[in-house]
Design an enzyme around this catalytic site. Structure first.
Site, PDB file in Angstrom:
ATOM      1  N   ASP A   1      -0.503  -5.492   0.552  1.00 35.14           N
ATOM      2  CA  ASP A   1      -1.857  -5.467   0.077  1.00 35.14           C
ATOM      3  C   ASP A   1      -2.070  -7.025  -0.842  1.00 35.14           C
ATOM      4  O   ASP A   1      -1.030  -7.333  -1.288  1.00 35.14           O
ATOM      5  CB  ASP A   1      -2.243  -4.475  -0.914  1.00 35.14           C
ATOM      6  CG  ASP A   1      -2.973  -3.541  -0.237  1.00 35.14           C
ATOM      7  OD1 ASP A   1      -3.655  -3.563   0.956  1.00 35.14           O
ATOM      8  OD2 ASP A   1      -3.047  -2.194  -0.559  1.00 35.14           O
TER       9      ASP A   1
ATOM     10  N   CYS B   1       0.827  -1.165  -0.111  1.00 34.33           N
ATOM     11  CA  CYS B   1      -0.057   0.228  -0.013  1.00 34.33           C
ATOM     12  C   CYS B   1       0.951   1.163   0.332  1.00 34.33           C
ATOM     13  O   CYS B   1       1.884   1.364   0.926  1.00 34.33           O
ATOM     14  CB  CYS B   1      -0.855   0.035   1.177  1.00 34.33           C
ATOM     15  SG  CYS B   1      -1.778   1.492   1.508  1.00 34.33           S
TER      16      CYS B   1
HETATM   17 CA   LIG Z   1      -6.283  -4.357  -0.351  1.00 29.87          CA
END
Ligand SMILES: [Ca+2]
Ligand SMILES: [Ca+2]
Ligand SMILES: [Ca+2]
Ligand SMILES: [Ca+2]
Ligand SMILES: [Ca+2]
Ligand SMILES: [Ca+2]
Ligand SMILES: [Ca+2]
Ligand SMILES: [Ca+2]
Ligand SMILES: [Ca+2]
Ligand SMILES: [Ca+2]
Ligand SMILES: [Ca+2]
Ligand SMILES: [Ca+2]
Ligand SMILES: [Ca+2]
Ligand SMILES: [Ca+2]
Ligand SMILES: [Ca+2]
Ligand SMILES: [Ca+2]
Lengths: 129, 129, 129, 129, 129, 129, 129, 129, 129, 129
Positions: free
Chosen positions: D41, D34
């Site tokens: 992520d 992220c």
């Molecule tokens: Ca995500």
């Protein structure tokens, strides 16, 4: 090149021999030949074991499974055969082999066999709510 | 900024130490590297434990899981490693770690290891119909 | 108007006190606030109990669940809190509360706590094939 | 050793360029970082394409996906980025990339982007009962 | 501290305004109050949109959803209200809001509303076999 | 006391008459009697409609469904009957009633009927990828 | 006694001939004999139709299905045969018969055939979001 | 004995050539060899066709599928190869072959190819509500 | 005509009284009335029993279930009532009744009660791997 | 030609008589006739056994199942009958037959019966975490 089917199961040292613990393999790509008709049979193998000194090496397991591709094998016998080979290679505390064969003649067949090392007692399971 | 991967598991006092009870974490975002090939491996971790004096703090658990992202780790060994770290941090009455690894070479592998505090007896489960 | 959130759990007489039997509630609409961030948390509660003299009245249970809507509550503590309130209200032979909380930070948390009346022995389960 | 993450997508000649046909990849092991928090992520990528002269080589696609592991990437932008790279490498008649990201803050996000070669008309689908 | 419920939806610039593409949010944690009884209602929101110049910022969307927690809202009206607010904040080419409300009185209710920018024509879908 | 079965469907003003939008009800608790045998029949009703000036009030819909409990009704006829009553009460732009009846004699029956207001054209569906 | 297998399909008057609407039957208990081997075959039949003046009576449909129990029938031919008999009995606007046969020799076969009355145009489907 | 793998696809006369209708085969037991590594690959084949004068005979189809067991085959090429052989054997109005290959390197691949006889127009599908 | 709701449960002689064995009924069409509101309640009943001298006759069981259609009944009490009637009619070695009631007020309720003949010991279950 | 229905169950020698192990058959194509109405009944049979000296031969099992096609049989009695025949043919250490019958009159019936050879003790199950 080493990627040939092979019955030679390789192992590596159990990283936690001080514990009873479980290793599970699910193998949906098992195929062999029907000894009566010569036609292909298919199954998913489910293997559970508690290692003693040796663990099954994953790549050699893949080559071992591959080695049945051209072999005639009855459902019941091949399940015991695989259990026998894996026990011979790893001398586990416990091992279970489940062969879940594809439907033939409208009947789905599953065969389950276990090996237990002499003197080994399974731990009492801890069942949490 | 504190959101860095970290092996420092934090705890908080067990709010109900008078009881044996269960805390379960399901963590579908575990990833590490294969020590043989250097390529990423993926797993879902399922953790169950019965706390003694300390509970695992959720945010530090997230950072701990993150800390394996760049580490080489065999399936069997990393499951024991995580169990060892969590036991060292929380000294639980009981803990179970299950690593459900993604398929590799057509084989799905799961490893399950448990720790039980010396002298702790699991409660007899109450099975209701 | 009586439909306000309320901690006052109401009961009715157990219609079959001569038997150990099971009542199960599944409540997918539990929500409270995170004590650290003030943001909403969500969970499904699963409650099992064996009543003694009193059963939980369903409408008052709904209002009780509603009463947590504006309250800060940690996952572990609120599960014990709800178990404590329900035990205080009904003095059951046995009760189990399971809080299945929604994912936060990539981790799904479940907390399970039980109460057992002193001297009560769970019936040996009848397992039919 | 060649198994390093790599942006260099390799291709092979389309074995059936005379036909519009569909190749679909489902890739559940996509992970990036992220850009706001630096935290990992995770997503599943679903890719559909109709090749023109070139098909994506599977192993290079695996290394390409791996190359995002240490890169910061917003959900919307990374989906377009991947579509752009795959289009640049293969110049397909049509391509669709769907990024199904894991839940964050209680919200599940999916982003879907398409590329269509100038002048290419999708075949009218044959819908059989 | 900024984590308060808020109607102020924030946006960021669409990273690919040259394309029609889809962003989907699935939000299982929507709750408001029934205007008739004052009791909590629960729903899952499913939002699809094609951005024009602006995309919805995920964290502000979370705070926006939270802002309905203490508000009375009929199923039909609140679905249109949310659509209206998101359209006002982002001026999308297209947006659809689906509110899937929990069962009440034995009836499950779903409300689906759409907004389409004047002059925007949806792309003809490419349906691959 | 008003909670009696009732054929009197109540409505409220459509909060968004400027739009074509969808309201869906799923009703798994429909029961009536078989006109031939007098025995109970069971079905799930699925209702979709696009309101014009009036929406169906949820509580009156529940009482309306209840009103079939003691009525003999063939599968085909009762589906049309319910559609007719709902159309008479709400004069919708479009309505569809689907009756999914429980198995009888080894056969599962579903009946689906629609009403479309004269002159109403369904909006061209926006199909996003 | 009338409960004998029978090819005599009975009908009743369509209660809503002014409308195109759908009646669906799902019949999981179809069995016939393989014409080559004489052994039993099994299938699920899915029937959809839009009635004109006559609807199929459910009990006679059950006896009709039963009538294939001792008849040799190829998958493709028997699907057309059933469609032909049902069309002859009811003269529908439209009818579709789908035979989903059990696996034989590792292959699952489905056959789907349709009849459309001359001049009948299917209504344009109303697709709601 | 005739049960040998065979490329010789046999046919029988279409019992209903006056109609466009659908025959579907689902074949979960396809296996071939990877041309790069020589290792086994596995797939499920989904075949749909509209026959012209000839239908595929089921037993010969089984032997045909078997004939790929020892053949090296790329995912894309083998899907086109099978489509080509089936088209050559049956000259259908339409045929679609979908090869759903097992995961390799964390990526699931599906290839879909279609053949359409010159001049054949697919019937407009009848979509019932 | 005999198909009237009836409390008169009929039995037939147990064809294998020399064995403990299990008969299970799943009955998804139970409905009664709520004693507080008079409105319909719905449940699925799951019944397991080990017969002694008598088995429940299936048609009379259907009429018995039907007999609750117009009766007010609390969830807990009606489960015990049904268990009592079935025990009175059949004097089984063991019987379990599970009432799985539909959601009311956001809460799903299940009640499970058992009867065990004095002196009857359940067989130790044979658990095969 | 030998493919006629037949009660003559054939066996082959157990390839691993030194072990207790499990063979499971799932047979979804059982059909017989209702002795009261003469109409067809359908069930799935689930058979588990631990062989002693003999295993059931699969093809003869298929012909045995077929032999019930024209026979009247009550649910309870036919389950015991099949268990009796299989025990007579194979003299197993343990056998369980479960008949899962299709719904009749809104009630789903399952019957489960077991045979245990005198003196045979089931192995204590090894339950791995
Ligand atoms: Ca995500
Ligand atoms: Ca396979
Ligand atoms: Ca097989
Ligand atoms: Ca993942
Ligand atoms: Ca792995
Ligand atoms: Ca919810
Ligand atoms: Ca939470
Ligand atoms: Ca609601
Ligand atoms: Ca019915
Ligand atoms: Ca049935
Ligand atoms: Ca067949
Ligand atoms: Ca069947
Ligand atoms: Ca493959
Ligand atoms: Ca029902
Ligand atoms: Ca209820
Ligand atoms: Ca039956």
């Amino acid at each position: 090149m080493t990627t040939q089917p092979s019955r030679a199961l390789e192992t590596f040292p159990n990283p936690a021999p001080e514990r009873d613990y479980t290793i599970h393999f699910s193998i949906p790509e098992f195929t062999c030949l029907c000894p009566k008709t010569g036609q292909p049979d298919f199954a998913t193998l489910e293997i559970d074991y508690v290692p003693e000194a040796h663990c099954v090496e994953l790549k050699s397991l893949k080559l071992y499974i591959w080695s049945f591709r051209d072999q005639g094998a009855f459902h019941e016998a091949v399940t015991h055969h695989i259990l026998g080979d894996l026990v011979a290679a790893t001398a586990p505390r416990f091992m279970r082999v489940r062969g879940v064969f594809n439907v033939r003649g409208g009947i789905y067949t599953t065969v389950v066999a276990e090996h237990r090392a002499p003197g080994w007692e399974p731990p009492v399971p801890v069942t949490l709510p």
